[in-house]
Design an enzyme around this catalytic site. Structure first.
Site, short mmCIF file in Angstrom:
data_model
loop_
_atom_site.label_atom_id
_atom_site.label_comp_id
_atom_site.label_asym_id
_atom_site.label_seq_id
_atom_site.Cartn_x
_atom_site.Cartn_y
_atom_site.Cartn_z
N LYS A 276 -5.58 -5.44 4.03
CA LYS A 276 -6.52 -4.33 3.84
C LYS A 276 -7.55 -4.67 2.77
CE LYS A 276 -6.25 0.47 2.23
NZ LYS A 276 -5.31 1.61 2.12
N SER B 19 -8.38 1.88 5.30
CA SER B 19 -7.01 2.31 5.58
C SER B 19 -6.76 2.44 7.07
CB SER B 19 -6.73 3.66 4.91
OG SER B 19 -6.84 3.53 3.53
N ASP C 83 -0.44 -0.62 -4.76
CA ASP C 83 -1.74 -0.09 -5.20
C ASP C 83 -1.66 1.27 -5.86
OD1 ASP C 83 -1.20 1.32 -2.83
OD2 ASP C 83 -3.32 1.45 -2.28
N ASN C 84 -0.58 2.01 -5.57
CA ASN C 84 -0.35 3.33 -6.19
C ASN C 84 1.04 3.78 -5.78
OD1 ASN C 84 -2.79 4.02 -3.85
ND2 ASN C 84 -0.75 4.86 -3.50
N LYS D 185 1.67 9.26 -5.37
CA LYS D 185 0.28 8.88 -5.10
C LYS D 185 -0.68 10.03 -5.39
CE LYS D 185 -2.68 7.64 -1.14
NZ LYS D 185 -2.71 7.06 0.21
N ASP E 68 0.84 -1.20 0.00
CA ASP E 68 0.00 0.00 0.00
C ASP E 68 0.88 1.25 0.00
OD1 ASP E 68 -1.94 1.90 0.27
OD2 ASP E 68 -2.98 0.90 1.92
N ASP E 69 0.84 2.02 -1.07
CA ASP E 69 1.61 3.27 -1.20
C ASP E 69 3.12 3.03 -1.31
OD1 ASP E 69 -0.90 4.35 -0.82
OD2 ASP E 69 -0.40 5.53 0.95
N HIS F 259 1.54 2.30 4.06
CA HIS F 259 0.60 3.41 4.21
C HIS F 259 0.75 3.96 5.64
CE1 HIS F 259 -3.23 5.54 4.52
NE2 HIS F 259 -3.49 5.31 3.24
N ARG G 124 -7.77 -1.05 -6.12
CA ARG G 124 -8.11 -2.40 -5.67
C ARG G 124 -9.31 -2.97 -6.43
NH1 ARG G 124 -5.30 -2.73 -0.39
NH2 ARG G 124 -3.93 -0.98 -0.77
N CYS H 155 -6.09 4.34 -3.62
CA CYS H 155 -6.33 3.00 -3.10
C CYS H 155 -7.60 2.28 -3.57
CB CYS H 155 -6.35 3.15 -1.59
SG CYS H 155 -6.55 1.63 -0.77
N HIS I 144 -10.83 -2.25 1.89
CA HIS I 144 -11.10 -0.93 1.32
C HIS I 144 -11.97 -0.95 0.06
CE1 HIS I 144 -9.39 3.43 1.43
NE2 HIS I 144 -10.67 3.33 1.75
MG MG Z 1 -2.72 3.20 -1.25
#
Ligand code: MG
Length: 457
Positions: free
Chosen positions: A131, A156, A282-283, A303, A35-36, A230, A79, A75, A133
């Site tokens: 996660k 998150s 994810d980004n 991001k 994540d991130d 994240h 996903r 995010c 989300h």
């Molecule tokens: Mg993210």
């Protein structure tokens, strides 16, 4: 004579690696999603400070993508697109509001078909760890979207902050452990609230390893979506204070060790050659978090933006003996994982549903190139940019966070990503023909997009 025999052996080997043969074996599919995590945050992508020996080894044994894209700049849409193979505009999982919040009314619509649903139809055991989300209401939750088992956070780790928490606490180097009231949920039941975030990576990993061990003899799909890096950032005691890159590096190094444990479990259970593992993010990195945000390396922005740093992410595919080790410059991304997983399982998507990704099997298992195709960069529900071959045109630009209004470009900005991966030199004036071709591709894409009912309000 000898060469004829050699030729036959080569043919037999090729047949053994063909997607059709793989489908009869029903290989397992594991997606590990950070994540991130930025393009520049792994050793094998050039980070000089963060140590990632397990991911580096995974890349050395597998196929590392230089041009792998998340399907969105933040995010929730990212996903939704990964699990459905569809640009998030089609499912309504993107909007000006960017992601789902605990008070959002919507979620991934039940009619969307996820990888888990498609593979479960083919007899796969399915698990979501980490996660989610993609919605907390009935119809959108992991167990409603094809997963037999789910263990993780509903959204998150910086959501549902304690009311007395000063703004910006999530970006601290030492965030308060009980600052966010996010629950840890197992199969629909809250088992801890607030979740102890220092233990998440370790507990997720134990769940993943147990799931692999319990499904040694049944094909499985494991969607392992890490909470970190994240913000707020936490690491377990074994990793705290260890990385040159501070707490961000600690979190990434723990994640790297987790990847090592998952791959070790597959080797131990003799499943490595029967399991496609894909690692990605994810980004891009959340740059406004400064030391607590990652790095996009030489890519521009991070991001939230449709500059390369927002959406080009690490991408590594691993399946020893099946995927020839190497590095590829082929354009690929999270959108491709749905059709690739379905092809491996021998499943087919519903005929009336538009799938935007492509099956990567020819590239992964036969080193064949994927036919060129345009890639579309959305910010929320708006198309901001398009890549065609080495060329990328921006119709609108806006930095990920902090620029209140997007800037419109007419004529669009044009960059050659081969010559100029950092998107510094706009050469639109010299290439009207390229711009016209890209505009044509955008027009054709938009004519085929029917936006889904907005879910993030
Ligand atoms: Mg993210």
């Amino acid at each position: 004579m000898c060469s004829v025999r050699l030729f036959n052996i080569v043919l037999i080997l090729l047949a053994a690696l063909s997607p059709a043969t793989l489908a009869t074996e029903r290989p397992n599919v594991v997606i590990i999603f950070a994540d991130d995590l930025g393009y520049g945050d792994l050793g094998c992508y050039g980070s000089p400070t963060i140590r990632t020996p397990h991911l580096d080894q995974m890349a050395a044994e597998g196929l590392r993508f230089t041009d792998f894209y998340s399907a969105a700049e933040v995010c929730t849409p990212s996903r939704a697109a990964l699990l459905t193979g569809r640009y998030p505009i089609r499912s309504g999982m993107c909007a000006h509001r960017r992601v789902l919040f605990p008070n959002s009314k919507g979620g991934l619509p039940p009619k969307e078909v996820t990888i888990a649903e498609a593979l479960r139809e083919k007899g796969y055991a399915t698990a979501h760890i980490g996660k989610w989300h993609l919605g907390i209401h009935e119809g959108s939750r992991p167990l409603d979207q094809g997963f037999d088992h789910s263990f993780g956070l509903p959204y998150s780790n910086d959501m549902d902050a304690r009311s007395d928490l000063p703004k910006g606490s999530s970006g601290l180097a030492n965030p308060p452990q009980d600052g966010w009231n996010v629950p840890l949920i197992c199969d629909g039941k809250v088992i801890e609230q607030p979740a102890d975030q220092t233990t998440l990576t370790r507990r997720y990993t134990a769940e993943a390893v147990a799931f692999i061990r319990e499904h040694q003899s049944q094909p499985f799909f494991l969607y392992f979506a890490h909470t970190f890096p994240h913000v707020p950032l936490f690491a377990s005691p074994a990793f705290q204070g260890k990385s040159r890159a501070g707490i961000y590096g600690d979190a990434v190094e723990e994640l790297d060790a987790s990847v090592g444990q998952v791959l070790d479990a597959l080797r131990r259970e003799r499943l490595a050659e029967r399991t496609l593992v894909v690692f990605t993010s994810d980004n891009g990195p959340w740059l406004i978090m400064r030391d607590q945000g990652g790095s996009a390396g030489l890519l521009r922005d991070g991001k939230g933006s449709t500059w390369e740093g927002g959406m080009r992410v690490p991408g590594i595919a691993w399946m020893p003996g099946r995927i020839r080790p190497g590095v590829t410059n082929q354009l690929a991304g999270a959108l491709d994982l749905f059709p690739t997983a379905l092809a491996l399982a021998g499943a087919t998507a519903a005929p009336n549903v538009t799938i935007d990704g492509r099956d990567l099997s020819p590239l992964l298992f036969q080193s064949r190139s994927i036919p060129p195709r345009p890639f579309f960069y959305y910010r929320g529900d708006e198309l901001f940019a398009c890549r065609l071959g080495e060329w990328k045109a921006h119709f609108r630009t806006q930095t990920g966070y902090g620029q209140p209004q997007a800037e419109t470009h007419d004529p669009p900005l044009l960059f050659h990503l081969g010559h100029d991966p950092s998107e510094k030199r706009n050469i639109a004036a010299d290439h009207a023909d390229v711009l016209a071709e890209i505009q044509q591709a955008v027009k054709a894409h938009q004519a085929g997009v029917e936006p889904g009912e907005p879910q993030l309000q």
